[in-house]
Design a protein around this motif. Structure first.
Motif, PDB file in Angstrom:
ATOM      1  N   ALA A   9       0.766  -1.182  -0.360  1.00  0.00           N
ATOM      2  CA  ALA A   9       0.210  -0.017   0.417  1.00  0.00           C
ATOM      3  C   ALA A   9       0.942   1.448  -0.107  1.00  0.00           C
ATOM      4  N   PHE A  10       0.441   2.178  -1.271  1.00  0.00           N
ATOM      5  CA  PHE A  10       1.916   3.130  -1.248  1.00  0.00           C
ATOM      6  C   PHE A  10       1.041   4.985  -0.399  1.00  0.00           C
ATOM      7  N   MET A  11       1.569   5.416   0.712  1.00  0.00           N
ATOM      8  CA  MET A  11       0.579   5.933   1.339  1.00  0.00           C
ATOM      9  C   MET A  11       1.663   6.988   1.759  1.00  0.00           C
ATOM     10  N   GLY A  57       5.028   7.235   1.640  1.00  0.00           N
ATOM     11  CA  GLY A  57       6.177   8.107   1.298  1.00  0.00           C
ATOM     12  C   GLY A  57       6.513   9.532   1.604  1.00  0.00           C
ATOM     13  N   ASP A  58       7.882   9.811   1.505  1.00  0.00           N
ATOM     14  CA  ASP A  58       7.974  10.901   1.961  1.00  0.00           C
ATOM     15  C   ASP A  58       8.591  12.411   1.128  1.00  0.00           C
ATOM     16  N   VAL A  59       8.606  13.668   1.192  1.00  0.00           N
ATOM     17  CA  VAL A  59       9.585  14.483   0.026  1.00  0.00           C
ATOM     18  C   VAL A  59       9.588  15.180   1.347  1.00  0.00           C
ATOM     19  N   ARG A 157      24.172  14.640  -6.910  1.00  0.00           N
ATOM     20  CA  ARG A 157      23.074  13.800  -5.701  1.00  0.00           C
ATOM     21  C   ARG A 157      23.074  11.827  -5.871  1.00  0.00           C
ATOM     22  N   TYR A 158      22.973  10.866  -6.745  1.00  0.00           N
ATOM     23  CA  TYR A 158      23.366   9.663  -6.753  1.00  0.00           C
ATOM     24  C   TYR A 158      24.326   9.092  -6.553  1.00  0.00           C
ATOM     25  N   ASP A 159      25.289  10.472  -7.059  1.00  0.00           N
ATOM     26  CA  ASP A 159      26.745  10.027  -6.492  1.00  0.00           C
ATOM     27  C   ASP A 159      27.597  10.371  -5.121  1.00  0.00           C
ATOM     28  N   GLN A 226      14.182   1.769  -4.107  1.00  0.00           N
ATOM     29  CA  GLN A 226      14.494   2.632  -4.453  1.00  0.00           C
ATOM     30  C   GLN A 226      13.508   2.514  -5.298  1.00  0.00           C
ATOM     31  N   ALA A 227      13.474   4.080  -6.336  1.00  0.00           N
ATOM     32  CA  ALA A 227      12.887   4.417  -7.373  1.00  0.00           C
ATOM     33  C   ALA A 227      13.096   5.409  -7.996  1.00  0.00           C
ATOM     34  N   GLY A 228      14.395   5.143  -8.067  1.00  0.00           N
ATOM     35  CA  GLY A 228      15.045   6.300  -9.337  1.00  0.00           C
ATOM     36  C   GLY A 228      14.891   5.288 -10.568  1.00  0.00           C
ATOM     37  N   GLY A 229      14.381   6.436 -11.776  1.00  0.00           N
ATOM     38  CA  GLY A 229      14.285   5.671 -12.782  1.00  0.00           C
ATOM     39  C   GLY A 229      15.499   6.487 -14.147  1.00  0.00           C
ATOM     40  N   SER A 230      15.881   7.199 -13.664  1.00  0.00           N
ATOM     41  CA  SER A 230      16.398   8.089 -15.279  1.00  0.00           C
ATOM     42  C   SER A 230      18.067   6.759 -15.446  1.00  0.00           C
ATOM     43  N   THR A 231      18.368   7.549 -15.776  1.00  0.00           N
ATOM     44  CA  THR A 231      19.881   6.755 -16.061  1.00  0.00           C
ATOM     45  C   THR A 231      20.669   6.466 -14.786  1.00  0.00           C
ATOM     46  N   ARG A 232      21.263   7.336 -14.184  1.00  0.00           N
ATOM     47  CA  ARG A 232      21.500   7.265 -13.230  1.00  0.00           C
ATOM     48  C   ARG A 232      20.999   6.428 -12.074  1.00  0.00           C
ATOM     49  N   GLY A 233      19.898   6.559 -12.237  1.00  0.00           N
ATOM     50  CA  GLY A 233      18.735   6.528 -10.625  1.00  0.00           C
ATOM     51  C   GLY A 233      18.621   5.109 -10.485  1.00  0.00           C
ATOM     52  N   THR A 234      18.474   4.851 -12.342  1.00  0.00           N
ATOM     53  CA  THR A 234      18.337   3.540 -12.282  1.00  0.00           C
ATOM     54  C   THR A 234      19.762   2.451 -12.358  1.00  0.00           C
ATOM     55  N   ILE A 244      11.978  -3.007  -6.556  1.00  0.00           N
ATOM     56  CA  ILE A 244      12.642  -1.050  -6.778  1.00  0.00           C
ATOM     57  C   ILE A 244      10.837  -0.847  -7.179  1.00  0.00           C
ATOM     58  N   PHE A 245      10.758   0.542  -6.911  1.00  0.00           N
ATOM     59  CA  PHE A 245       9.123   1.481  -7.683  1.00  0.00           C
ATOM     60  C   PHE A 245       9.506   1.352  -8.869  1.00  0.00           C
ATOM     61  N   VAL A 246       8.658   1.262  -9.822  1.00  0.00           N
ATOM     62  CA  VAL A 246       8.383   1.746 -11.321  1.00  0.00           C
ATOM     63  C   VAL A 246       7.559   2.551 -11.211  1.00  0.00           C
ATOM     64  N   GLY A 247       7.404   3.736 -12.187  1.00  0.00           N
ATOM     65  CA  GLY A 247       7.097   4.520 -12.249  1.00  0.00           C
ATOM     66  C   GLY A 247       5.967   4.492 -14.019  1.00  0.00           C
ATOM     67  N   ALA A 336      15.222  18.024 -11.732  1.00  0.00           N
ATOM     68  CA  ALA A 336      14.066  17.595 -10.956  1.00  0.00           C
ATOM     69  C   ALA A 336      14.450  16.553 -10.882  1.00  0.00           C
ATOM     70  N   GLY A 337      13.570  15.263 -11.199  1.00  0.00           N
ATOM     71  CA  GLY A 337      13.698  14.211 -10.971  1.00  0.00           C
ATOM     72  C   GLY A 337      13.353  13.584 -12.730  1.00  0.00           C
ATOM     73  N   GLN A 338      14.149  13.415 -13.161  1.00  0.00           N
ATOM     74  CA  GLN A 338      13.776  12.660 -14.977  1.00  0.00           C
ATOM     75  C   GLN A 338      13.214  11.949 -14.917  1.00  0.00           C
ATOM     76  N   SER A 339      12.634  10.760 -14.326  1.00  0.00           N
ATOM     77  CA  SER A 339      12.250   9.807 -14.895  1.00  0.00           C
ATOM     78  C   SER A 339      10.352  10.024 -15.354  1.00  0.00           C
ATOM     79  N   ALA A 340       9.866  11.080 -14.365  1.00  0.00           N
ATOM     80  CA  ALA A 340       8.380  11.509 -14.246  1.00  0.00           C
ATOM     81  C   ALA A 340       8.308  12.462 -15.546  1.00  0.00           C
ATOM     82  N   GLY A 366      -1.023   9.009  -9.861  1.00  0.00           N
ATOM     83  CA  GLY A 366       0.504   9.741 -10.677  1.00  0.00           C
ATOM     84  C   GLY A 366       0.586   9.464 -11.166  1.00  0.00           C
ATOM     85  N   ARG A 367       1.314   8.945 -12.034  1.00  0.00           N
ATOM     86  CA  ARG A 367       1.973   8.208 -13.228  1.00  0.00           C
ATOM     87  C   ARG A 367       1.833   6.473 -12.922  1.00  0.00           C
ATOM     88  N   GLY A 368       1.025   6.560 -12.059  1.00  0.00           N
ATOM     89  CA  GLY A 368       0.593   4.001 -12.727  1.00  0.00           C
ATOM     90  C   GLY A 368      -0.812   4.210 -13.052  1.00  0.00           C
TER      91      GLY A 368
HETATM   92  C1  LIG Z   1       6.914   4.507  -7.250  1.00  0.00           C
HETATM   93  C2  LIG Z   1       7.107   5.946  -6.658  1.00  0.00           C
HETATM   94  C3  LIG Z   1       7.923   6.193  -5.233  1.00  0.00           C
HETATM   95  C4  LIG Z   1       7.990   7.067  -4.960  1.00  0.00           C
HETATM   96  N1  LIG Z   1       7.922   7.987  -3.924  1.00  0.00           N
HETATM   97  C5  LIG Z   1       9.293   8.710  -3.566  1.00  0.00           C
HETATM   98  C6  LIG Z   1       9.541   9.269  -2.504  1.00  0.00           C
HETATM   99  O1  LIG Z   1       8.625   9.230  -1.541  1.00  0.00           O
HETATM  100  N2  LIG Z   1      10.010  10.413  -2.016  1.00  0.00           N
HETATM  101  C7  LIG Z   1      10.390  11.315  -2.638  1.00  0.00           C
HETATM  102  O2  LIG Z   1      11.467  12.081  -2.620  1.00  0.00           O
HETATM  103  N3  LIG Z   1      10.865  10.557  -3.862  1.00  0.00           N
HETATM  104  C8  LIG Z   1      10.066   9.510  -4.302  1.00  0.00           C
HETATM  105  N4  LIG Z   1       9.901   9.381  -5.204  1.00  0.00           N
HETATM  106  C9  LIG Z   1      10.874   9.424  -6.467  1.00  0.00           C
HETATM  107  C10 LIG Z   1      12.107   8.678  -6.893  1.00  0.00           C
HETATM  108  O3  LIG Z   1      12.883   8.428  -5.696  1.00  0.00           O
HETATM  109  C11 LIG Z   1      12.910   9.385  -7.522  1.00  0.00           C
HETATM  110  O4  LIG Z   1      13.649  10.374  -6.396  1.00  0.00           O
HETATM  111  C12 LIG Z   1      12.341  10.319  -8.974  1.00  0.00           C
HETATM  112  O5  LIG Z   1      12.049   9.246  -9.835  1.00  0.00           O
HETATM  113  C13 LIG Z   1      13.718  11.219  -9.369  1.00  0.00           C
HETATM  114  O6  LIG Z   1      14.759  10.129 -10.289  1.00  0.00           O
HETATM  115  P1  LIG Z   1      14.726  10.145 -11.074  1.00  0.00           P
HETATM  116  O7  LIG Z   1      15.319  11.122 -12.345  1.00  0.00           O
HETATM  117  O8  LIG Z   1      16.069   8.833 -11.027  1.00  0.00           O
HETATM  118  O9  LIG Z   1      14.177   8.418 -11.648  1.00  0.00           O
HETATM  119  C14 LIG Z   1       9.287   7.655  -5.777  1.00  0.00           C
HETATM  120  C15 LIG Z   1       9.547   7.894  -7.263  1.00  0.00           C
HETATM  121  C16 LIG Z   1       8.319   6.195  -7.562  1.00  0.00           C
HETATM  122  C17 LIG Z   1       8.136   5.836  -9.226  1.00  0.00           C
END
Ligand SMILES: Cc1cc2nc3c(=O)[nH]c(=O)nc-3n(C[C@H](O)[C@H](O)[C@H](O)COP(=O)(O)O)c2cc1C
Length: 459
Positions: A9-11, A57-59, A157-159, A226-234, A244-247, A336-340, A366-368
């Protein structure tokens, strides 16, 4: 035997997580996030449905990219106001026995030592049921609030996170030997000082010297998400993550993301199936397909387009107030995030998204993907996604809280169980043992296992 489906469950500790505007509905109780009962009741429902985990989740920071102002996010409660998720975990752990608890903590703004100590505490109090979602933070507003002039560059940030993890592994795995804790009351020896040693870390970003002050917890290192989806995040996820979370909003996009992650795992010299992959997804299920559809229509009416604009602008770092709704979204690199943004541009070449399409999509889940129907229809879709894309389970977002999860537990879970696609009881052991079917601790070839006390690695 059908493939087993795992559910999380994602809260978030807030009113509006991934469904801005739904708090205005008559049956929504997401305002309950301020009460202990809300969380305890939710944890019990999820455990009744044999969910693997409740994932928080948290930001850090607020969504103020849209219109260069926090007004849209504040007005619509788009992930603001939001409280700290960590204090919720012991409450819910006390009321449950087997449910896991994932929590997002950013590596951006605190020392590894303090974060490691907090997770060890949580792992003790939950008896090994805690997971850490490692994030690097993507909001400039958070950086400014924490006294920095701006967010660090995306790949850096990833380094830095790599080195942060190295310090954590040294603390969790390398400071105390397995047998160090004696609790020998007759001899008055709680722990053997010979089996506790200081770590020494002198790196580019972090310095840490000394003994870790916590005794080892059941998992030592919490289960790592982990949920980074960019090249470096992956690449980062493939090195560290066990889940690993995938969006990805489309099936094609999900399939491509899964392939990229499995390939990255191999490149990191890990088995391609050594991490479990969870797709972000929202399920609207009811007794009949008509009722589910009617609720979906009501949710669409209530959805806040403005709130979704605030979220999507924050995730991508692009101020969408500068675009017309009919403009096509194109990929650009941002800090910012690249995968979104990639999800709504280059990820699926078969699908072009206008700003309006993407924002409307984001208003629910979101993006799911969003799946609507009776239990059989939803189960068909989830099973086909698992079979076709190779994911291991779903990270389910909610639309109406707590109703979304009640419906999943009451309608969907029994249907999946009837099909033999869902467990009928929990496995024994820590969260790592339950999810990965291995021992309680990190195992070779995971990079953290190389830093164990008995590994001979220099600390
Ligand atoms: C299912 C899912 C949940 C995530 N939850 C969070 C979160 O709680 N807090 C956060 O800062 N980023 C969250 N993210 C974002 C990633 O951690 C990451 O910062 C974002 O995808 C950008 O990284 P990227 O540029 O490598 O893709 C989430 C992403 C996905 C797909």
């Amino acid at each position: 035997m059908p493939r087993q489906i795992r559910l999380n469950a994602f809260m978030m500790n807030c009113v509006g997580h991934l469904a801005p505007g739904q708090w205005t509905g008559p049956a929504d109780n997401s305002i309950g996030y301020l009460d202990t009962d809300y969380w305890v009741d939710l944890a019990k429902v999820l455990e009744r449905g044999l969910f693997d985990g409740l994932f928080l989740g948290d930001v850090t920071g607020i969504y103020d990219v849209f219109g260069a102002s926090p007004a849209a996010a504040v007005r619509t409660a788009a992930q603001v106001p939001m409280n700290d998720p960590v204090p919720l975990i012991p409450l819910m752990a006390h009321a449950t026995k087997s449910l896991g608890f994932g929590v997002t903590v950013s590596v951006a703004y605190e020392a590894p030592y303090l974060l490691a100590r907090r997770f060890t505490t949580l792992d003790h109090l939950t008896k090994g049921r805690v997971a850490w979602n490692i994030v690097t933070s993507y909001l400039q507003s958070g950086a400014r609030s924490l006294g920095e002039t701006q967010l660090r560059a995306h790949d850096e940030r990833y380094d830095r996170a790599d080195e942060f993890l190295e310090v954590c592994y040294k603390l969790w795995e390398g400071s105390w030997a397995d047998g160090a804790v004696k609790r020998d009351a007759a001899r008055g020896i709680y722990a053997d000082p010979e089996q506790v040693r200081p770590i020494v870390h002198k790196g580019r970003y972090f310095q840490s010297e000394g003994i870790f002050q916590c005794e080892p917890s059941p998992q030592r290192t919490p289960l790592l998400f982990q949920a980074g989806g960019s090249t470096r995040g992956t690449q980062f996820a493939a090195k560290h993550a066990e889940c690993i979370f995938v969006g990805a909003p489309t099936r094609n996009g999900l399939r491509k993301s899964v392939q990229a992650i499995r390939a990255a795992l191999e490149e990191a010299e890990r088995a391609p199936d050594s991490a479990l992959l969870f797709a972000m997804c929202t399920v609207i299920v009811d007794e009949t397909a008509q009722r589910a559809q009617a609720r979906y229509e009501a949710y669409r009416q209530r959805a806040s387009y403005e709130g979704a604009l605030a979220l999507l602008s924050g995730w991508t770092g692009i101020d969408l107030s500068r675009y017309k709704p009919e403009d096509t979204l194109h990929y650009v690199d941002t800090d910012a995030g690249q995968s979104a943004l990639a999800s709504f541009s280059k990820l699926d070449p078969d699908r072009e998204w206008t700003v309006r399409d993407a924002v409307e999509f984001v208003t629910i889940g979101g993006r799911g993907a969003v799946i609507v129907g009776d239990a059989a229809q939803v189960a068909d879709e989830l099973q086909s996604l698992v079979e076709e894309t190779g994911i291991d389970g779903f990270n389910l977002a909610w639309v109406e809280s707590p109703r979304t999860f009640h419906d999943v537990v009451d309608y969907l879970v029994p249907e999946l169980q009837r099909r033999g696609a869902y467990k009928t009881s929990y496995e024994e052991g820590t969260l790592r043992e339950k999810l990965l079917g291995q021992g309680a601790h990190l195992e070779a070839p995971h990079v953290g296992a190389r830093l164990r006390f008995d590994s001979g690695a220099a600390q």
